[in-house]
Design an enzyme around this catalytic site. Structure first.
Site, mmCIF file in Angstrom:
data_model
loop_
_atom_site.group_PDB
_atom_site.id
_atom_site.type_symbol
_atom_site.label_atom_id
_atom_site.label_comp_id
_atom_site.label_asym_id
_atom_site.label_seq_id
_atom_site.Cartn_x
_atom_site.Cartn_y
_atom_site.Cartn_z
ATOM 1 N N GLU A 149 -33.178 2.693 -5.952
ATOM 2 C CA GLU A 149 -33.440 3.227 -7.832
ATOM 3 C C GLU A 149 -32.638 4.485 -7.443
ATOM 4 O O GLU A 149 -33.131 5.213 -7.441
ATOM 5 C CB GLU A 149 -35.108 2.509 -6.784
ATOM 6 C CG GLU A 149 -35.084 0.948 -5.886
ATOM 7 C CD GLU A 149 -36.412 0.252 -6.265
ATOM 8 O OE1 GLU A 149 -37.184 1.163 -5.952
ATOM 9 O OE2 GLU A 149 -36.549 -0.480 -5.491
ATOM 10 N N ASP A 175 -61.585 3.525 -9.798
ATOM 11 C CA ASP A 175 -62.347 3.573 -8.862
ATOM 12 C C ASP A 175 -62.812 4.759 -8.128
ATOM 13 O O ASP A 175 -63.731 5.358 -7.824
ATOM 14 C CB ASP A 175 -62.646 2.227 -8.417
ATOM 15 C CG ASP A 175 -62.526 1.032 -9.705
ATOM 16 O OD1 ASP A 175 -62.950 1.976 -10.825
ATOM 17 O OD2 ASP A 175 -62.743 0.315 -9.219
ATOM 18 N N HIS A 209 -43.181 3.077 -15.917
ATOM 19 C CA HIS A 209 -42.078 2.167 -15.335
ATOM 20 C C HIS A 209 -41.319 1.863 -16.769
ATOM 21 O O HIS A 209 -41.959 1.849 -17.888
ATOM 22 C CB HIS A 209 -43.299 1.325 -15.287
ATOM 23 C CG HIS A 209 -41.477 0.297 -13.707
ATOM 24 N ND1 HIS A 209 -40.595 -0.173 -14.772
ATOM 25 C CD2 HIS A 209 -40.985 0.154 -12.944
ATOM 26 C CE1 HIS A 209 -39.818 -0.836 -13.550
ATOM 27 N NE2 HIS A 209 -40.075 -0.090 -12.607
ATOM 28 N N ARG A 240 -37.800 8.333 -12.909
ATOM 29 C CA ARG A 240 -38.117 6.876 -14.275
ATOM 30 C C ARG A 240 -38.879 7.908 -15.168
ATOM 31 O O ARG A 240 -38.429 7.128 -16.181
ATOM 32 C CB ARG A 240 -40.029 6.579 -13.711
ATOM 33 C CG ARG A 240 -38.774 5.081 -12.339
ATOM 34 C CD ARG A 240 -39.954 5.021 -11.582
ATOM 35 N NE ARG A 240 -39.903 3.016 -10.618
ATOM 36 C CZ ARG A 240 -40.889 3.161 -9.937
ATOM 37 N NH1 ARG A 240 -41.891 3.438 -9.992
ATOM 38 N NH2 ARG A 240 -39.936 1.981 -9.264
ATOM 39 N N HIS A 279 -47.664 2.711 -15.319
ATOM 40 C CA HIS A 279 -47.518 2.180 -13.328
ATOM 41 C C HIS A 279 -48.032 2.762 -12.421
ATOM 42 O O HIS A 279 -48.604 2.364 -11.492
ATOM 43 C CB HIS A 279 -45.736 2.236 -13.896
ATOM 44 C CG HIS A 279 -45.034 1.943 -12.764
ATOM 45 N ND1 HIS A 279 -45.570 0.119 -12.050
ATOM 46 C CD2 HIS A 279 -44.571 2.030 -11.708
ATOM 47 C CE1 HIS A 279 -44.877 0.080 -10.960
ATOM 48 N NE2 HIS A 279 -44.621 1.183 -10.362
ATOM 49 N N ARG A 318 -42.780 10.621 -9.352
ATOM 50 C CA ARG A 318 -43.151 9.912 -7.852
ATOM 51 C C ARG A 318 -41.381 9.159 -8.006
ATOM 52 O O ARG A 318 -41.094 8.836 -8.979
ATOM 53 C CB ARG A 318 -43.899 8.494 -7.729
ATOM 54 C CG ARG A 318 -43.925 7.337 -6.742
ATOM 55 C CD ARG A 318 -44.614 6.417 -6.400
ATOM 56 N NE ARG A 318 -44.677 5.424 -7.687
ATOM 57 C CZ ARG A 318 -44.049 4.659 -7.277
ATOM 58 N NH1 ARG A 318 -43.601 4.415 -6.746
ATOM 59 N NH2 ARG A 318 -44.218 4.150 -8.256
#
Length: 546
Positions: free
Chosen positions: A125, A227, A248, A294, A355, A390
């Site tokens: 990826e 939360d 994303h 990304r 994302h 990330r």
């Protein structure tokens, strides 16, 4: 109710922790919806680890550091990567049905010592220099979630509570007790009977996932309202790097395709991004083209859509054999068919969507937060692994590795069972009424998500951020007034938390006067070398900023 350990969240992080804790501990696991309804279940791509003889831990470390754009904590990266193979083996031992490489099976005897542990099929990826992503077809998260949940069901010391949404953490500071601030439990709304319950615990773990529902368009399920981050902030924990919200690059574009992600593995297996005329554009933005990290791919798509006035771009893997596509992406293929697209024959329309939350509650490598007895793991935490962006498939790895780390830390502590011996008042609803103005919640929810998308998304400016800050200040006052006067509902809990998250993102983005990783501003389009390795930290207690 009283427990040794209260885990808020039932995704990969929370379940892996529950399974690694000592069997004599009394454990509660809460889920705000059904037990499987969370981001883990919908994760498609896979989990990264060094499993191939041509790969090395150092390569995985460097790829992660590069994707993080100078903001990763190298110690956290090394800790996570070096525990990668152990995490995969643990998942295999628990029965996760990873896809095997039947054409080229690899066994331990064929590999250098310490490398291969399985004959798993590995994909590649964005940001990865090697094939190192283990997967269960194109539904890895579902396989992990359901398998771990089956294992937890078999544990007699673990009590599972669905339809329970945590309202706020309970701390000794809040109860005006002397001494250091410690978390001793949580107020929890039981959605089945609409009662607010007190759950005491020696240790509380936030495994509540991310906050991408703060944006109008997101790949996340509805419960991703931040939360845990908001509760930790109110309890006195520092948060870091909230400006780094990952978009994303490829979500299916269709008016009825809500939150439908197209895994990055499609590009890893040869999928190309195209303009309506069939031309590629990613090579113009990065030499890695479709396999760039990304943030680069999402910005490139956003640029082309705005430049040409497009509703979407297109992702095309139809040049691969149909059998190849059906074997690698059966669930995505079936989902696309439901919306009238056959990915074996034609390109499919895609757009970026919010994302992943790269920032969160600051923790150490044992998952500890600023409040004693309170831990945070998974997407809600900021461990330093992800930095400013990330890298794909490091998130599930982080969940498993830090779930184990927290279990080890709790096992080493001597204060189990002591903290809850404090009188905690029941929730007082004597001065509130049922709301006859539910439209306020619906309107404010929509307004936050819309101005966050317009002003604080893939491309930002100082002026847009200032407009967003003005709006969120007014909305927080309005929401707090509503919160004081009307009975608590799960929608009000999420709205209150979303407002906190929006404020933290905007404040962090205003402080970072540079472009780095996922934070891109037209006013400061280049990275500032002085801000490398400088986290954006907000402190609710001392009101300091670093």
């Amino acid at each position: 109710m009283k427990y040794d350990v209260l885990i808020i969240g039932s995704g990969a992080a929370g379940l892996s922790l529950a399974l690694n804790l000592e069997p004599h501990l009394n454990i509660a696991v809460l889920s705000k919806d059904t037990l499987t309804e969370g981001s883990t279940y919908y994760a498609q791509g896979g989990i990264s680890a060094v499993l191939d003889s041509t790969d090395t831990p150092e390569s995985h470390i460097q790829d992660t550091l590069n994707a993080g754009a100078g903001l990763c904590d190298e110690e956290a990266v090394r800790f996570t990567v070096h525990n990668g193979r152990k995490a995969i083996k643990w998942l295999l031992d628990n029965g996760v049905p990873f896809t095997r490489d039947e054409k080229n099976p690899l066994t331990a005897k064929d590999m250098p010592p310490g490398y291969a542990i399985t004959d798993l099929h590995l994909t590649r990826e964005g940001g990865h220099s090697h094939r190192r992503v283990a997967h269960a077809s194109d539904a890895t998260g579902r396989a992990i979630e359901t398998t771990l949940l089956e294992q937890v069901y078999a544990r007699s010391n673990v009590n599972l509570f669905s339809q329970h949404i945590a309202l706020d953490l309970i701390t000794t500071r809040q109860l005006r007790c002397k001494g250091a601030n410690r978390c001793v439990g949580a107020y929890v709304l039981n959605r089945d009977n609409h009662q607010i319950e007190v759950i005491k615990a020696s240790f509380v773990i936030l495994a509540t996932g991310g906050a991408s529902k703060v944006y109008l368009y997101t790949s996340n399920p509805d419960g991703a309202s931040g939360d845990g981050i908001a509760m930790a902030w109110r309890a006195g924990c520092r948060v870091a790097n909230m400006e780094f919200m990952q978009f994303h690059p490829t979500c299916l574009y269709h008016p009825h395709a809500k939150s439908h992600l197209i895994t990055e593995a499609v590009r890893g297996e040869g999928g190309k991004l195209l303009l309506p005329d069939g031309s590629r554009f990613m090579p113009n933005f990065d030499p890695r083209a479709e396999l760039a990290p990304r943030d680069i791919v999402a910005r490139a798509i956003d640029h082309e859509m705005k430049r040409l006035g497009l509703d979407s771009v297109f992702l095309d893997i139809s040049h691969q054999p149909a059998d190849f596509i059906l074997s690698h992406f059966p669930n995505i293929h079936q989902s696309c068919l439901q919306f009238g697209y056959d990915m074996t024959k034609e390109p499919i329309p895609v757009v970026p969507a919010a994302h992943y939350t790269c920032g969160g509650v600051m923790t150490d490598l044992r998952g500890r937060t600023d409040v004693d007895g309170l831990y945070c793991i998974g997407e809600a935490a900021c461990t330093g692994l992800h930095g400013a962006n990330r890298m794909a498939s490091n998130s599930l790895l982080e969940c498993i590795v830090f779930g184990y780390a927290v279990a080890e830390d709790i096992a080493s502590r001597q204060d189990i069972g002591r903290a809850p011996d404090i009188d905690i008042p029941v929730w007082d609803e004597s001065r509130v009424t049922d709301s006859d103005e539910q439209v306020v919640i619906a309107h404010n929810w929509d307004e936050i998500r819309r101005f966050m998308w317009d002003y604080v998304s893939i491309v930002r400016t100082t002026k847009r951020l200032q407009r967003a800050k003005h709006r969120i200040d007014l909305l927080q006052q309005e929401i707090q007034e509503y919160y004081k006067n009307f009975r608590i509902t799960n929608h009000l809990i999420e709205l209150r938390n979303l407002a906190v998250i929006a404020d933290l993102i905007i404040r962090s983005a205003l402080l970072r006067r540079e472009s780095r990783g996922l934070h891109y501003t037209l006013d400061y389009p280049q990275p500032n070398p002085e801000m490398a390795q400088r986290n954006t930290v907000l402190d609710p207690v001392h009101h300091n900023v670093w």
